[in-house]
Design an enzyme around this catalytic site. Structure first.
Site, PDB file in Angstrom:
ATOM      1  N   ARG A  73       0.613  -0.973   0.094  1.00  0.00           N
ATOM      2  CA  ARG A  73       0.239   0.270  -0.036  1.00  0.00           C
ATOM      3  C   ARG A  73       0.497   1.177  -0.052  1.00  0.00           C
ATOM      4  O   ARG A  73       1.946   1.406  -0.673  1.00  0.00           O
ATOM      5  CB  ARG A  73      -0.708  -0.407   1.205  1.00  0.00           C
ATOM      6  CG  ARG A  73      -0.564  -0.517   2.439  1.00  0.00           C
ATOM      7  CD  ARG A  73      -1.844  -0.374   3.509  1.00  0.00           C
ATOM      8  NE  ARG A  73      -1.952   0.729   3.536  1.00  0.00           N
ATOM      9  CZ  ARG A  73      -3.060   0.585   4.620  1.00  0.00           C
ATOM     10  NH1 ARG A  73      -4.123  -0.188   4.773  1.00  0.00           N
ATOM     11  NH2 ARG A  73      -3.350   2.300   5.130  1.00  0.00           N
ATOM     12  N   ALA A 127       4.768   1.193   0.690  1.00  0.00           N
ATOM     13  CA  ALA A 127       5.182  -0.249  -0.257  1.00  0.00           C
ATOM     14  C   ALA A 127       5.554   0.714  -2.104  1.00  0.00           C
ATOM     15  O   ALA A 127       6.340   0.841  -2.534  1.00  0.00           O
ATOM     16  CB  ALA A 127       4.711  -0.637  -0.407  1.00  0.00           C
ATOM     17  N   HIS A 128       4.239   1.639  -1.960  1.00  0.00           N
ATOM     18  CA  HIS A 128       4.458   2.322  -3.581  1.00  0.00           C
ATOM     19  C   HIS A 128       5.621   3.163  -3.902  1.00  0.00           C
ATOM     20  O   HIS A 128       6.306   3.569  -4.427  1.00  0.00           O
ATOM     21  CB  HIS A 128       2.915   3.257  -3.949  1.00  0.00           C
ATOM     22  CG  HIS A 128       2.599   1.464  -4.339  1.00  0.00           C
ATOM     23  ND1 HIS A 128       1.433   0.942  -3.336  1.00  0.00           N
ATOM     24  CD2 HIS A 128       2.092   1.587  -5.965  1.00  0.00           C
ATOM     25  CE1 HIS A 128       0.811   0.028  -4.301  1.00  0.00           C
ATOM     26  NE2 HIS A 128       1.196   0.519  -5.537  1.00  0.00           N
ATOM     27  N   THR A 129       5.892   4.759  -2.404  1.00  0.00           N
ATOM     28  CA  THR A 129       6.995   5.161  -2.445  1.00  0.00           C
ATOM     29  C   THR A 129       8.065   4.099  -2.305  1.00  0.00           C
ATOM     30  O   THR A 129       8.735   4.876  -2.826  1.00  0.00           O
ATOM     31  CB  THR A 129       6.646   6.056  -1.149  1.00  0.00           C
ATOM     32  OG1 THR A 129       6.066   5.138   0.351  1.00  0.00           O
ATOM     33  CG2 THR A 129       5.778   7.400  -1.640  1.00  0.00           C
ATOM     34  N   GLU A 182       1.396   4.201  -9.900  1.00  0.00           N
ATOM     35  CA  GLU A 182       0.883   3.042  -9.925  1.00  0.00           C
ATOM     36  C   GLU A 182       1.049   2.780 -11.416  1.00  0.00           C
ATOM     37  O   GLU A 182       1.782   1.628 -11.756  1.00  0.00           O
ATOM     38  CB  GLU A 182      -0.879   2.191  -9.641  1.00  0.00           C
ATOM     39  CG  GLU A 182      -1.202   0.890  -9.929  1.00  0.00           C
ATOM     40  CD  GLU A 182      -0.374   0.478  -8.358  1.00  0.00           C
ATOM     41  OE1 GLU A 182       0.631   0.128  -8.273  1.00  0.00           O
ATOM     42  OE2 GLU A 182      -1.670   0.477  -7.243  1.00  0.00           O
TER      43      GLU A 182
END
Ligand code: SF4
Lengths: 203, 295
Positions: free
Chosen positions: A32, A35-37, A99
């Site tokens: 989430r 993780a994405h950064t 994303e």
């Protein structure tokens, strides 16, 4: 109800359309906000910082042709074994800025979450052959039951909800709400509800 | 200094948290069942409600959280004269730590500056406590678990609003509520439960809006104008057609509860608290050392 097994190829993805209910099996990764950064700041760099090379390889193995699940689970550890106790989806739109790059870089085929995503992600789905699978928001126990094994965890220092959990699932339920042909249920419903709203405001 | 009356809420509060997290109140479950039966058979809307209902019974049976986002813990404690609120806070905090260890709660308290998760749901402002002294000789503890996804779609509107042609009256309130639910789409895990406060300052408005979420789904507002607006908004929010999860469908909102507070002449706020379908609340009363759980 389509039954699909990860990893998936482009043809299978292109055969799916918005509104299709799906049962997904195989190995996927949770990720989430942090993780994405982390992907953007570390794993998408060339070269990857040395300390992150191992995790980077592991993440690529899972995500290539694979699925990323926007989820912050409740977990339990007994005798050194992790299990998922509750594992519903979290709101996906927060990952909209990242994303498309993640799909492109790793070759992700399925993005799973709730609430849908925006134009940038929809365009990436169309260009690279991916779908957005809407899980049932809040159906945490039901989904946790479909997680047959927690295989591994990376970056646990992010905290339990934000860590990257490698899980094996069987018959994970969801509905395709964004397909690889540029269609999004979310845009359709928004437009229809906007018309209804205008009528109600005038009344 | 007089000594406070002795009480230890810790074990009872642990059970209260377990119930709130794992058993959805019956009135909410019933409303979801009715919604399920209303939707077209085979639709994505009906399928998602079926999954939700299946999930609710699985969670209750296995005593696991109804939803993995176990939310903000909001406690309202009603107590007779003589008890120490500071020690009740300590006791409930200890119960919260244990509930997290049992995985009834997800570690959910994040330090806003360092980003570090406290790991046990304790932190500045977490859990949230509201104490009310009352005349009754028993203690009532009410708990609401308010999830983040639904919190993110809450809104505080100001009247008048020229874009919506919404004036400082009940019709203006109706318009900003409809616009807020439109903006939320399925993102607060629709179908949702609405608590609304008309008036107050910004702080009091949200507080009162959230207190409405404790009301039973089928009660009737004693103020006739508000009862009428609740009914109208329930009908009209569902006419938006957003549906469960935003897949389209007949049920977007399960119930609407409205309060009104005095306001300053200069301001007119409408505070809208959106609670997801996982409207997890639980009550307990303690009298002469005996604990009774409700809902
Ligand atoms: S909004 Fe509610 S049902 Fe949805 S994920 Fe959050 S707590 Fe769960």
């Amino acid at each position: 109800m389509r039954k699909l097994t990860l990893p998936l190829d482009e043809n299978t993805i292109r055969s799916l359309h918005v509104g299709d209910p799906v049962l997904l099996s195989g190995v996927m990764l949770t990720g989430r906000d942090t993780a994405h950064t982390y992907f953007l700041d570390e794993l998408l760099k060339d070269p990857i910082p040395e300390s992150e090379v191992e995790v980077g390889k592991a993440v690529r193995r899972i995500l290539h042709g694979g699925a990323i699940y926007h989820c912050g689970p409740v977990v339990k550890k007994e005798n050194e074994t992790w299990t998922f106790v509750a594992a519903g989806p979290t709101t996906s739109i927060r990952e909209e800025p990242y994303e498309a790059d993640v799909i492109k870089h790793f070759g992700v085929r399925v993005v799973i979450g709730k609430g849908g995503m925006g134009k940038k992600t929809l365009a990436a789905c169309q260009e690279h052959g991916a779908i957005y699978l809407h899980a049932i928001g809040g159906a945490a126990t039901l989904i946790a039951r479909s997680v047959t094994q927690v295989e591994s965890v990376y970056k646990l220092e992010f905290g339990v909800p934000e860590a990257l959990w490698r899980i094996r699932v069987e018959d994970f339920p969801g509905v395709v709400t964004m397909d690889s042909h540029g269609k999004s249920i979310h845009e359709d419903i928004r437009a229809a509800s906007q018309r209804a709203l205008e009528g109600l405001l005038a009344g | 200094m007089p000594t406070p009356r002795a009480i230890d809420l810790e074990d009872a509060a642990l059970e209260l948290i377990r119930r709130a997290s794992t058993v959805l109140p019956e009135d909410v479950t019933d409303a979801l069942k009715r919604a399920h039966d209303r939707e077209e058979s085979g639709s994505a809307a009906q399928q998602s409600l079926a999954s939700i209902l299946q999930n609710i019974s699985m969670a209750a049976e296995a005593s696991t959280p109804v939803c993995q986002d176990t939310g903000t813990l909001i406690f309202h404690v009603y107590y007779p004269f003589g008890y120490s609120t500071a020690s009740m806070i300590n006791q409930i905090n200890r119960a919260t730590i244990r509930a997290t260890e049992h995985a009834y709660l997800r570690p959910n308290a994040v330090h806003s500056l360092t980003g570090k998760n406290s790991g046990n749901n304790l932190g500045a402002g977490a859990p949230q406590f509201h104490f009310h002294e009352w005349e009754t000789d028993e203690i009532l503890v009410r708990l609401l678990l308010k999830g983040g996804g639904s919190e993110n779609v809450c809104a505080q509107c100001k009247l008048p609003d020229t874009r919506l042609k919404a004036g400082r009256n009940l019709d203006g309130v109706r318009k900003v509520v409809l616009d807020t639910i439109f903006a939320a789409q399925g993102m607060g895990c629709a179908p949702g439960i609405l608590g609304i406060c008309i008036g107050g300052d910004r702080g009091a408005g949200y507080m009162s809006a959230k207190e409405q979420l404790f009301r039973p789904m089928n009660d009737r507002n004693p103020v006739p104008e508000l009862a009428e607006l609740e009914e109208r908004l329930l009908k009209e929010t569902n006419e938006l057609g957003i549906g469960p999860m935003g897949f389209g469908g007949k049920t977007t909102i399960l119930s609407v509860k409205i309060s009104a507070l005095h306001r300053l002449p200069a301001s007119f706020f409408v505070s809208i608290a959106y609670l997801c379908w996982a409207g997890r609340r639980a009550d307990m009363t303690i009298k002469n050392g005996e604990v009774v759980y409700h809902a």
